[in-house]
Design a protein around this motif. Structure first.
Motif, PDB file in Angstrom:
ATOM      1  N   CYS A  43       0.859  -1.186   0.000  1.00 15.29           N
ATOM      2  CA  CYS A  43       0.000   0.000   0.000  1.00 15.29           C
ATOM      3  C   CYS A  43       0.898   1.240   0.000  1.00 15.29           C
ATOM      4  O   CYS A  43       1.962   1.238   0.605  1.00 15.29           O
ATOM      5  N   HIS A  44       0.450   2.258  -0.671  1.00 19.05           N
ATOM      6  CA  HIS A  44       1.221   3.495  -0.779  1.00 19.05           C
ATOM      7  C   HIS A  44       0.606   4.540   0.149  1.00 19.05           C
ATOM      8  O   HIS A  44      -0.059   5.473  -0.308  1.00 19.05           O
ATOM      9  N   TYR A  90       0.457   8.471  -0.153  1.00 16.23           N
ATOM     10  CA  TYR A  90      -0.353   9.122  -1.171  1.00 16.23           C
ATOM     11  C   TYR A  90      -1.812   9.197  -0.754  1.00 16.23           C
ATOM     12  O   TYR A  90      -2.283   8.425   0.067  1.00 16.23           O
ATOM     13  N   PRO A 128      -3.880   5.322  -1.523  1.00 15.94           N
ATOM     14  CA  PRO A 128      -2.876   4.295  -1.224  1.00 15.94           C
ATOM     15  C   PRO A 128      -3.065   2.993  -2.001  1.00 15.94           C
ATOM     16  O   PRO A 128      -2.121   2.216  -2.130  1.00 15.94           O
TER      17      PRO A 128
END
Length: 171
Positions: free
Chosen positions: A117-118, A121, A124
């Protein structure tokens, strides 16, 4: 105010369509959030905090979506002389998952590798750069007859579905 209403309306339409479709198989498990299903060993795990983030990163947020959209968890496409099995839908909601497993044609379950998962940002669950190459697996043309997917949500419940080729074949 319009966005939450549109999202709710879309989910209700999807749910109604899938209720009629039966998810593509008479042999589909309900996936109502069973704790400790046999496909995952949760004995050394603890559930994650379920405080909603608004970014769809918890089981509380993604579990109902996955439950309503089981017919979309995988897709099969005949392309370039091969069957491509797409996992894009699962990847789109992966931030509320601890893991996923899959089986093609009743073969033993195997882990479905997913991008991280990002969290830095706003979205995500986005698929970035080369991660798009992870969204599908190649198989011999015409060989994929069914796809089973089990997901372990971060609250340690599971959902599962078995989908038949004829119901998930895309152009």
């Amino acid at each position: 105010m319009k966005t939450p209403f549109l999202i709710l309306a879309a989910f209700l339409l999807v749910n109604a369509a899938h209720a009629q479709s039966g998810f593509g198989s008479a042999d589909v498990s309900s996936g109502e959030g069973e704790i400790g299903a046999d496909s995952f060993d949760v004995s050394d795990m603890t559930p994650d905090d379920q405080t909603p983030t608004g970014k769809f990163t918890t089981a509380a947020e993604v579990g109902p979506i996955l439950q309503m959209t089981k017919g979309n968890w995988a897709a099969v496409r005949e392309y370039d002389g091969q069957d491509l099995v797409y996992w894009s839908h699962i990847f789109s909601w992966r931030c509320g998952l601890k893991g996923a497993k899959y089986s093609i044609n009743d073969a033993p379950l195997q882990d479905l590798p997913m991008p991280e998962c990002h969290m830095k940002y706003q979205q995500p669950n986005s698929i970035l750069n080369d991660e798009a190459l992870m969204t599908f697996h190649r198989h011999e043309l015409g060989s994929v007859k069914s796809v089973r997917i089990d997901v372990l949500l971060d609250n340690l419940t599971t959902q599962s579905v078995t989908l038949l080729r004829e119901n998930i074949l895309i152009p």
